[in-house]
Motif scaffolding. Structure first.
Motif, PDB file in Angstrom:
ATOM      1  N   ILE A 155       7.023   3.965  -2.699  1.00 16.87           N
ATOM      2  CA  ILE A 155       6.871   2.530  -2.975  1.00 16.87           C
ATOM      3  C   ILE A 155       5.687   1.962  -2.195  1.00 16.87           C
ATOM      4  CG2 ILE A 155       7.930   0.261  -2.624  1.00 16.87           C
ATOM      5  CD1 ILE A 155      10.660   1.655  -3.168  1.00 16.87           C
ATOM      6  N   LEU A 156       5.592   2.296  -0.911  1.00 14.24           N
ATOM      7  CA  LEU A 156       4.510   1.757  -0.078  1.00 14.24           C
ATOM      8  C   LEU A 156       3.151   2.293  -0.521  1.00 14.24           C
ATOM      9  CD1 LEU A 156       6.260   1.948   3.404  1.00 14.24           C
ATOM     10  CD2 LEU A 156       5.766  -0.105   2.071  1.00 14.24           C
ATOM     11  N   GLY A 157       3.087   3.584  -0.826  1.00 14.00           N
ATOM     12  CA  GLY A 157       1.832   4.161  -1.307  1.00 14.00           C
ATOM     13  C   GLY A 157       1.422   3.562  -2.641  1.00 14.00           C
ATOM     14  N   ALA A 158       2.399   3.403  -3.540  1.00 14.73           N
ATOM     15  CA  ALA A 158       2.115   2.830  -4.861  1.00 14.73           C
ATOM     16  C   ALA A 158       1.683   1.368  -4.749  1.00 14.73           C
ATOM     17  CB  ALA A 158       3.351   2.937  -5.755  1.00 14.73           C
ATOM     18  N   ALA A 159       2.228   0.650  -3.762  1.00 11.02           N
ATOM     19  CA  ALA A 159       1.869  -0.762  -3.588  1.00 11.02           C
ATOM     20  C   ALA A 159       0.391  -0.916  -3.236  1.00 11.02           C
ATOM     21  CB  ALA A 159       2.737  -1.400  -2.501  1.00 11.02           C
ATOM     22  N   VAL A 160      -0.146   0.029  -2.454  1.00  8.14           N
ATOM     23  CA  VAL A 160      -1.574  -0.002  -2.117  1.00  8.14           C
ATOM     24  C   VAL A 160      -2.412   0.231  -3.371  1.00  8.14           C
ATOM     25  CG1 VAL A 160      -3.409   1.101  -0.792  1.00  8.14           C
ATOM     26  CG2 VAL A 160      -1.173   0.739   0.262  1.00  8.14           C
ATOM     27  N   LEU A 239     -11.106  -7.530   6.980  1.00  9.32           N
ATOM     28  CA  LEU A 239     -12.000  -6.617   6.259  1.00  9.32           C
ATOM     29  C   LEU A 239     -11.478  -6.298   4.865  1.00  9.32           C
ATOM     30  CD1 LEU A 239     -13.275  -3.936   8.825  1.00  9.32           C
ATOM     31  CD2 LEU A 239     -14.612  -5.652   7.581  1.00  9.32           C
ATOM     32  N   SER A 240     -10.174  -6.146   4.727  1.00 12.67           N
ATOM     33  CA  SER A 240      -9.619  -5.811   3.413  1.00 12.67           C
ATOM     34  C   SER A 240      -9.888  -6.924   2.401  1.00 12.67           C
ATOM     35  CB  SER A 240      -8.118  -5.517   3.507  1.00 12.67           C
ATOM     36  OG  SER A 240      -7.392  -6.674   3.848  1.00 12.67           O
ATOM     37  N   THR A 241      -9.894  -8.180   2.879  1.00 14.71           N
ATOM     38  CA  THR A 241     -10.202  -9.280   1.960  1.00 14.71           C
ATOM     39  C   THR A 241     -11.658  -9.229   1.522  1.00 14.71           C
ATOM     40  OG1 THR A 241     -10.770 -10.857   3.737  1.00 14.71           O
ATOM     41  CG2 THR A 241      -8.466 -10.753   3.056  1.00 14.71           C
ATOM     42  N   ARG A 242     -12.544  -8.717   2.372  1.00 18.91           N
ATOM     43  CA  ARG A 242     -13.957  -8.608   2.016  1.00 18.91           C
ATOM     44  C   ARG A 242     -14.186  -7.534   0.960  1.00 18.91           C
ATOM     45  NH1 ARG A 242     -15.555 -13.165   3.039  1.00 18.91           N
ATOM     46  NH2 ARG A 242     -17.710 -12.452   2.861  1.00 18.91           N
ATOM     47  N   PHE A 243     -13.237  -6.616   0.831  1.00 22.01           N
ATOM     48  CA  PHE A 243     -13.320  -5.576  -0.196  1.00 22.01           C
ATOM     49  C   PHE A 243     -12.480  -5.942  -1.420  1.00 22.01           C
ATOM     50  CE2 PHE A 243     -14.941  -3.218   3.378  1.00 22.01           C
ATOM     51  CZ  PHE A 243     -15.838  -2.319   2.821  1.00 22.01           C
ATOM     52  N   GLY A 244     -12.042  -7.200  -1.494  1.00 24.70           N
ATOM     53  CA  GLY A 244     -11.293  -7.674  -2.650  1.00 24.70           C
ATOM     54  C   GLY A 244      -9.818  -7.348  -2.631  1.00 24.70           C
ATOM     55  N   LEU A 245      -9.312  -6.837  -1.512  1.00 20.77           N
ATOM     56  CA  LEU A 245      -7.901  -6.477  -1.415  1.00 20.77           C
ATOM     57  C   LEU A 245      -7.119  -7.559  -0.688  1.00 20.77           C
ATOM     58  CD1 LEU A 245      -8.362  -2.741  -0.377  1.00 20.77           C
ATOM     59  CD2 LEU A 245      -7.681  -3.575  -2.623  1.00 20.77           C
ATOM     60  N   ALA A 246      -5.807  -7.500  -0.786  1.00 20.84           N
ATOM     61  CA  ALA A 246      -4.965  -8.438  -0.051  1.00 20.84           C
ATOM     62  C   ALA A 246      -5.036  -8.124   1.443  1.00 20.84           C
ATOM     63  CB  ALA A 246      -3.520  -8.333  -0.535  1.00 20.84           C
ATOM     64  N   ALA A 247      -4.919  -9.161   2.268  1.00 24.44           N
ATOM     65  CA  ALA A 247      -4.976  -8.981   3.724  1.00 24.44           C
ATOM     66  C   ALA A 247      -3.882  -8.042   4.221  1.00 24.44           C
ATOM     67  CB  ALA A 247      -4.859 -10.341   4.418  1.00 24.44           C
ATOM     68  N   ILE A 248      -2.733  -8.039   3.525  1.00 25.87           N
ATOM     69  CA  ILE A 248      -1.623  -7.202   3.975  1.00 25.87           C
ATOM     70  C   ILE A 248      -1.934  -5.709   3.866  1.00 25.87           C
ATOM     71  CG2 ILE A 248       0.175  -8.903   3.546  1.00 25.87           C
ATOM     72  CD1 ILE A 248       0.762  -7.558   0.888  1.00 25.87           C
ATOM     73  N   ILE A 249      -2.875  -5.328   3.000  1.00 23.32           N
ATOM     74  CA  ILE A 249      -3.249  -3.914   2.904  1.00 23.32           C
ATOM     75  C   ILE A 249      -3.935  -3.472   4.186  1.00 23.32           C
ATOM     76  CG2 ILE A 249      -4.614  -2.207   1.635  1.00 23.32           C
ATOM     77  CD1 ILE A 249      -2.178  -3.306   0.120  1.00 23.32           C
ATOM     78  N   GLY A 250      -4.850  -4.303   4.690  1.00 19.18           N
ATOM     79  CA  GLY A 250      -5.507  -3.989   5.956  1.00 19.18           C
ATOM     80  C   GLY A 250      -4.520  -3.945   7.104  1.00 19.18           C
ATOM     81  N   ALA A 251      -3.554  -4.879   7.097  1.00 24.04           N
ATOM     82  CA  ALA A 251      -2.537  -4.900   8.152  1.00 24.04           C
ATOM     83  C   ALA A 251      -1.674  -3.639   8.110  1.00 24.04           C
ATOM     84  CB  ALA A 251      -1.663  -6.145   7.997  1.00 24.04           C
ATOM     85  N   PHE A 252      -1.319  -3.209   6.907  1.00 26.00           N
ATOM     86  CA  PHE A 252      -0.530  -1.988   6.752  1.00 26.00           C
ATOM     87  C   PHE A 252      -1.304  -0.781   7.281  1.00 26.00           C
ATOM     88  CE2 PHE A 252       0.493   1.753   4.079  1.00 26.00           C
ATOM     89  CZ  PHE A 252       1.811   1.936   4.446  1.00 26.00           C
ATOM     90  N   LEU A 253      -2.599  -0.702   6.964  1.00 28.95           N
ATOM     91  CA  LEU A 253      -3.427   0.401   7.458  1.00 28.95           C
ATOM     92  C   LEU A 253      -3.519   0.381   8.981  1.00 28.95           C
ATOM     93  CD1 LEU A 253      -6.343   0.314   4.847  1.00 28.95           C
ATOM     94  CD2 LEU A 253      -4.523   2.027   5.007  1.00 28.95           C
ATOM     95  N   ALA A 254      -3.628  -0.830   9.566  1.00 26.47           N
ATOM     96  CA  ALA A 254      -3.686  -0.936  11.023  1.00 26.47           C
ATOM     97  C   ALA A 254      -2.402  -0.410  11.655  1.00 26.47           C
ATOM     98  CB  ALA A 254      -3.914  -2.397  11.431  1.00 26.47           C
ATOM     99  N   GLY A 255      -1.261  -0.766  11.061  1.00 20.11           N
ATOM    100  CA  GLY A 255       0.007  -0.254  11.567  1.00 20.11           C
ATOM    101  C   GLY A 255       0.111   1.253  11.435  1.00 20.11           C
ATOM    102  N   MET A 256      -0.382   1.795  10.317  1.00 23.66           N
ATOM    103  CA  MET A 256      -0.348   3.238  10.097  1.00 23.66           C
ATOM    104  C   MET A 256      -1.217   3.971  11.121  1.00 23.66           C
ATOM    105  SD  MET A 256      -0.619   5.071   6.383  1.00 23.66           S
ATOM    106  CE  MET A 256      -2.401   4.943   6.255  1.00 23.66           C
ATOM    107  N   ILE A 257      -2.356   3.365  11.462  1.00 24.52           N
ATOM    108  CA  ILE A 257      -3.212   3.952  12.498  1.00 24.52           C
ATOM    109  C   ILE A 257      -2.487   3.924  13.839  1.00 24.52           C
ATOM    110  CG2 ILE A 257      -5.334   3.588  13.839  1.00 24.52           C
ATOM    111  CD1 ILE A 257      -6.596   2.509  11.223  1.00 24.52           C
TER     112      ILE A 257
END
Length: 388
Positions: A155-160, A239-257
């Motif tokens: 679900i999380l991977g598909a959401a990205v 940064l994710s918003t600058r690439f046209g993505l939702a801000a939560i995608i960048g936040a999720f990546l930060a947590g994964m890191i």
């Protein structure tokens, strides 16, 4: 200029309403998020009126605070998600993400065209059916403690993937709606940029953290690991918003890191109070944005019922078909996990209203559909996940 005392009173009302709504929901065996969204509907502009439209408008302090809440929520979900775990479900996640865009878009366009919209406007309306709200599903998965299950990872991977494709689709229909020519080259570059951002940050960031997480303890402040990763969270959200993505995608990546650091358990413990305070604002504000007065006639309610059924069935079908390798029950869990539209559908509906694609009533129907899918799905998902 916003009066500080008025803002503090509004924050108090929202927070207390969230706690009451969440408590009631949990007492009747529903996820707390359902009660928080319902509380938002109750205190919103079209019910009790304790929140006003201008207070929750995009860019206003309350809306910004709500956005920070969902950013932290997805960061905490990322903390419990390892890149290696996502790699194991990569193929299924791609299938779920792709089918979860194609099927809802097709059915949504057919409904809109059948309701009197020309095909170009119908495609804009259909775009509101597409994007899954990762925040709502993530909250349910986190509450149930099942983020490590295979279905949750898919679900999380598909959401990205879903967010990347939804962003591309919105770009296409917006271009057609404006009467411009479809610039395939520009869209391809945008798509490659979004995919590249996710791949480089997700893969590169986790590898760097595995090798160098000791530097998080270098500053003298005992909370330095938390403050550093929160800075990373906000930076990648931007940064994710600058690439046209939702801000939560960048936040999720930060947590994964951050999940690859040796301070992972400490970070999970330290972020818990922040989540308890901030995430309820997002769900209450989401509920407050529906205009119940536009749904006060039979025709509108019938349209809402049809739209909601289409929204649920189309996402469920996409998720189910994409995750069939898990078996019927696992595929059903994934399908329902992809159903909530939440804030994403609200944003697209707002763009359509501002562009004159549809009127206030259609806007209210789309927003109400987004919120209904957000409220209907969690209890079903919880029931499926609790079964042995």
């Amino acid at each position: 200029m916003h009066d500080a005392s008025d803002i503090l009173l509004t924050l108090f009302i929202i927070f207390v309403a969230a706690q009451i709504g969440g408590e009631i929901a949990q007492r009747i065996k529903l996820p707390a998020v359902v009660g928080e969204i319902a509380a938002g509907c109750a205190i919103g502009p079209s019910a009790l009126g304790w929140l006003h439209v201008e207070q929750i408008a995009p860019g206003m302090p309350i809306d910004v605070l709500a956005e920070i809440g969902v950013i932290l929520l997805l960061f905490s979900v990322g903390l419990e998600t390892r890149l290696d775990d996502l790699k194991k479900v990569g193929r299924s996640a791609v299938m779920v993400g792709v089918l979860g865009v194609i099927i809802p878009f097709a059915l949504g366009a057919l409904w809109a065209h059948g309701s009197g919209f020309d095909w170009i406007r119908a495609m804009f309306v259909a775009a509101a059916f597409v994007a899954t709200s990762a925040g709502i599903t993530a909250r349910v998965l986190q509450e149930l403690g099942v983020l490590q299950r295979q279905e949750a990872r898919i679900i999380l991977g598909a959401a990205v993937i879903d967010d990347i494709l939804a962003m591309l689709l919105l770009g296409i229909v917006s271009s057609l709606q404006d009467g411009g020519k479809l610039d395939v080259g520009s869209l391809a570059l945008t798509l490659l940029g979004a995919i590249g951002f996710v791949a480089v940050i997700g893969w590169g960031g986790t590898r760097v953290m595995r090798r160098t997480s000791g530097w998080l303890d270098k500053p003298s402040n005992p909370l330095s690991p938390l403050t550093i990763v929160l800075a990373l969270c906000l930076g990648l959200a931007f940064l994710s918003t600058r690439f046209g993505l939702a801000a939560i995608i960048g936040a999720f990546l930060a947590g994964m890191i951050a999940s690859e650091s040796r301070q992972r358990e400490e970070l999970e413990h330290q972020t818990a109070p922040l989540l308890a305070f901030l995430t309820p604002f997002f769900f209450v504000v989401t509920g407050a944005k529906v205009n119940l007065q536009e749904l006060a006639d039979g025709k509108a309610l019938l349209a809402l019922a049809v739209v909601t059924v289409i929204a649920i069935v189309s996402k469920l079908a996409g998720g189910f078909l994409g995750a069939l390798s898990l078996g019927k029950r696992g595929a059903t869990i994934v399908g329902f996990g992809m159903v909530p539209r939440g804030e994403v559908g609200v944003v697209i509906a707002s763009l359509g209203l501002a562009a004159g694609v549809f009127n206030e009533q259609i806007y209210a129907i789309i927003v109400a559909m987004s919120l209904l899918t957000a409220m209907v799905t969690p209890p079903i998902l919880a029931l499926l996940l609790r079964k042995p």
